[in-house]
Enzyme design. Structure first.
Site, short mmCIF file in Angstrom:
data_model
loop_
_atom_site.label_atom_id
_atom_site.label_comp_id
_atom_site.label_asym_id
_atom_site.label_seq_id
_atom_site.Cartn_x
_atom_site.Cartn_y
_atom_site.Cartn_z
N ASP A 98 34.85 34.84 -13.51
CA ASP A 98 33.98 33.78 -14.72
C ASP A 98 32.64 34.02 -14.10
OD1 ASP A 98 34.43 32.15 -11.84
OD2 ASP A 98 35.14 30.38 -13.29
N LYS A 157 37.30 25.02 -21.60
CA LYS A 157 37.02 26.63 -21.71
C LYS A 157 35.58 26.78 -22.92
CE LYS A 157 37.75 29.28 -19.01
NZ LYS A 157 37.11 29.77 -17.78
N TYR A 164 33.29 24.19 -18.95
CA TYR A 164 33.49 24.83 -18.73
C TYR A 164 31.98 25.55 -19.70
CZ TYR A 164 36.42 23.48 -14.82
OH TYR A 164 36.47 22.77 -13.67
N HIS A 189 29.94 28.97 -17.79
CA HIS A 189 29.90 30.09 -16.96
C HIS A 189 28.40 30.83 -17.79
CE1 HIS A 189 33.09 29.00 -14.37
NE2 HIS A 189 33.76 28.69 -15.85
N GLU A 217 30.65 23.75 -14.55
CA GLU A 217 30.68 23.80 -12.79
C GLU A 217 29.59 24.00 -12.59
OE1 GLU A 217 31.42 25.32 -15.98
OE2 GLU A 217 29.31 26.68 -16.17
N ALA A 233 36.35 35.33 -8.46
CA ALA A 233 34.52 34.81 -9.20
C ALA A 233 34.72 35.27 -10.34
CB ALA A 233 34.03 35.43 -7.95
N ARG A 241 45.34 24.08 -21.50
CA ARG A 241 45.67 22.89 -20.81
C ARG A 241 44.25 22.47 -22.41
NH1 ARG A 241 41.32 25.84 -16.15
NH2 ARG A 241 41.35 26.97 -17.31
N1 LIG Z 1 38.89 32.58 -11.70
C1 LIG Z 1 38.99 31.08 -12.17
O1 LIG Z 1 39.87 31.22 -13.19
C2 LIG Z 1 38.26 30.30 -11.63
C3 LIG Z 1 37.37 30.92 -11.00
N2 LIG Z 1 36.93 29.69 -10.23
C4 LIG Z 1 35.44 30.53 -9.81
O2 LIG Z 1 35.47 30.89 -7.60
C5 LIG Z 1 34.66 31.45 -7.74
C6 LIG Z 1 34.04 30.51 -6.43
O3 LIG Z 1 34.50 28.82 -6.51
P1 LIG Z 1 34.31 27.24 -5.36
O4 LIG Z 1 35.11 28.02 -4.42
O5 LIG Z 1 34.68 26.13 -6.61
O6 LIG Z 1 32.75 27.89 -4.70
P2 LIG Z 1 32.52 27.22 -3.51
O7 LIG Z 1 31.24 26.63 -3.66
O8 LIG Z 1 33.21 26.25 -2.68
O9 LIG Z 1 32.58 27.79 -2.56
C7 LIG Z 1 32.16 28.89 -2.15
C8 LIG Z 1 31.64 29.77 -0.80
O10 LIG Z 1 31.04 31.35 -0.79
C9 LIG Z 1 30.45 31.27 -0.04
N3 LIG Z 1 29.27 32.40 -0.37
C10 LIG Z 1 28.04 32.29 -0.68
N4 LIG Z 1 27.85 33.94 -0.81
C11 LIG Z 1 28.60 34.33 0.01
C12 LIG Z 1 27.96 35.54 0.81
N5 LIG Z 1 27.44 36.47 0.35
N6 LIG Z 1 29.68 36.32 1.47
C13 LIG Z 1 30.27 35.34 1.96
N7 LIG Z 1 31.04 34.31 1.97
C14 LIG Z 1 29.43 33.86 0.67
C15 LIG Z 1 29.26 30.41 0.38
O11 LIG Z 1 29.00 30.10 1.22
C16 LIG Z 1 30.21 29.28 0.08
O12 LIG Z 1 31.32 28.15 0.90
C17 LIG Z 1 33.64 30.36 -8.52
O13 LIG Z 1 32.93 31.14 -9.20
C18 LIG Z 1 34.22 29.77 -9.40
O14 LIG Z 1 33.41 29.86 -11.07
C19 LIG Z 1 37.28 28.82 -9.90
C20 LIG Z 1 38.06 27.80 -10.90
C21 LIG Z 1 38.89 28.63 -11.41
C1 LIG Z 2 36.39 26.98 -13.88
C2 LIG Z 2 37.29 27.92 -14.46
O1 LIG Z 2 36.11 28.48 -15.25
C3 LIG Z 2 38.38 27.50 -15.19
O2 LIG Z 2 39.19 26.51 -14.59
O3 LIG Z 2 38.90 27.98 -16.13
MG LIG Z 3 34.71 32.61 -18.85
#
Ligand SMILES: NC(=O)C1=CN([C@@H]2O[C@H](COP(=O)(O)OP(=O)(O)OC[C@H]3O[C@@H](n4cnc5c(N)ncnc54)[C@H](O)[C@@H]3O)[C@@H](O)[C@H]2O)C=CC1
Ligand SMILES: CC(=O)C(=O)O
Ligand SMILES: [Mg+2]
Length: 371
Positions: A270, A75, A94, A96, A118, A268, A15
């Site tokens: 990140d 990133k 970002y 994190h 974020e 999750a 990206r």
């Molecule tokens: N690996 C990657 O490339 C990427 C990672 N992410 C990550 O994905 C994760 C989720 O992001 P979003 O969906 O945007 O967040 P969001 O805030 O939209 O959703 C998170 C959900 O988790 C729920 N939650 C919190 N604690 C909980 C528990 N103990 N049990 C069950 N549910 C629980 C909340 O109620 C909420 O609905 C973040 O850490 C984000 O940074 C996002 C984009 C890319």
């Molecule tokens: C949100 C994040 O970590 C990504 O888009 O790479």
């Molecule tokens: Mg990272």
């Protein structure tokens, strides 16, 4: 202001912080834009496209870091990048930080003003600069899970959609926010049997309305997590407590109750990951196995589809980026949502969750900017 965009250097990160379309917007608002040569190669935008949009091209990342008032990236800065940041410069990307003490101390020592995409908020209680990449990662999570589930890739050998006469695979999504919703849409679209677990009952109600019975919802308890994980073929980790390290909802002990060859996709990661056995992987080597369970833990999943992701990210970051370029620190002082995005300023941590996770004192953004 001079706005700089270096080429991303994280493993398989294709990206780019500014597309040519975004460059044109900054230039239209009277800013100079300096882009590292080749920065847009991953999305098919060459230097000529950036020059046509009004950018100047820098031969090296060093030149971009040295000459720019604001750095726009994707990133978190890598060690060779954070040493080039300085006081008086804005970093917009970002970060994190909660699971990353080394980067945090690098940014603190640099004196830079660092806004984390974020943790920027909006009037509807959302995270508008995280949401587009969560949409991408949620959708990709099912592609990644389905691929890892194939026998030759170490998985159980289950087709998520099943076929007539054979039951579909089972997908459990932990966290029904943006990632979770998008993962569930893709899994349901493939014909899988899908359950979303969340701790927010209002959110479970919304999801129930959206899916109209096509996807099951469950309140998040240890019992529900165990039952759903023990019967799943693919488990997507998608919880978030903004800014904070992810809670470890699936312990190492729980792996022994899971099916051999089941797949955990820890989106999750990140924020440190929500499975105890997760550690960050890269697109070059995305999976590993623990106790017969395949783990996929890529921290920059959207980097795999940079054409879609870079444009979706720029659509979201442009508005706040222009505020920062037009008004500098005053934009942060005046806008509550940008203040929520400020994580580090002049060596102080300005985000409560990051400060708590890493043992720093938290300083209120307006107080530290005024100082
Ligand atoms: N690996 C990657 O490339 C990427 C990672 N992410 C990550 O994905 C994760 C989720 O992001 P979003 O969906 O945007 O967040 P969001 O805030 O939209 O959703 C998170 C959900 O988790 C729920 N939650 C919190 N604690 C909980 C528990 N103990 N049990 C069950 N549910 C629980 C909340 O109620 C909420 O609905 C973040 O850490 C984000 O940074 C996002 C984009 C890319
Ligand atoms: C949100 C994040 O970590 C990504 O888009 O790479
Ligand atoms: Mg990272």
């Amino acid at each position: 202001m001079r706005v700089g965009c270096p080429k991303e250097i994280k493993n398989h990160e294709y990206r780019v912080g500014l597309t040519p379309g975004s460059v044109r917007e900054y230039v239209t608002h009277g800013h100079d834009v300096l882009v590292e040569t080749g920065a847009g190669a991953g999305i098919g935008a060459d230097d000529a496209a950036y020059m046509a949009a009004g950018a100047k091209i820098a031969k090296t990342a060093e030149e971009v870091f040295a000459k720019s008032d604001m750095i726009v990236k994707v990133k978190e800065p890598q060690p060779s990048e954070w040493v080039q940041l300085r006081e008086g410069q804005i970093l917009y990307t970002y970060l994190h930080l909660a699971p990353d003490p080394a980067q945090t101390s690098g940014l603190v020592e640099s004196g830079v003003t660092a806004i984390a995409y974020e943790t920027v908020t909006d009037d509807r209680g959302g995270l508008p600069l995280l949401a587009p990449m969560s949409e991408v990662a949620g959708r990709l999570a099912i592609q990644a899970g389905a691929t890892a589930l194939q026998k030759a890739n170490g998985g159980r050998g289950v087709l998520l959609g099943g076929v007539p006469g054979v039951l579909p695979g089972k997908v459990t999504v932990i966290g029904g926010g943006v990632v979770g919703l998008n993962a569930a849409k893709m899994a349901a679209g493939l014909g899988a049997d899908v359950t979303i677990i969340d701790r927010s009952i209002p959110r479970l109600r919304q999801l129930d309305d959206i899916f109209n019975g096509r996807v099951h919802t469950r309140y998040s308890t240890v019992e529900a997590l165990e039952e759903e994980c023990f019967s799943a073929d693919v488990i997507v980790g998608a919880v978030l407590i903004p800014g904070a390290a992810a809670p470890k909802l699936v312990s190492r002990e729980m792996l022994s109750g899971m099916k051999k060859g089941a797949v955990l996709v820890d989106v999750a990661i990140d924020q440190g990951g929500c499975f105890e056995t997760s550690h960050a992987t890269t697109h070059a080597e995305p999976t590993y196995e623990v106790d017969g369970v395949i783990h996929y833990c890529v921290a920059n999943m959207p980097g795999a589809v940079p054409v879609t992701s870079a444009h979706a990210l720029n659509n979201a970051t442009l508005h706040y980026g222009l505020q920062l370029a037009n008004r500098g620190l005053k934009a942060i002082v005046d806008d509550q949502h940008l203040r929520n995005g400020l994580n580090v300023h002049k060596g102080r941590i300005t985000n409560q969750a990051v400060a708590e996770a890493l043992g720093y004192e938290m300083v209120e953004p307006r107080a530290v900017i005024a100082a």
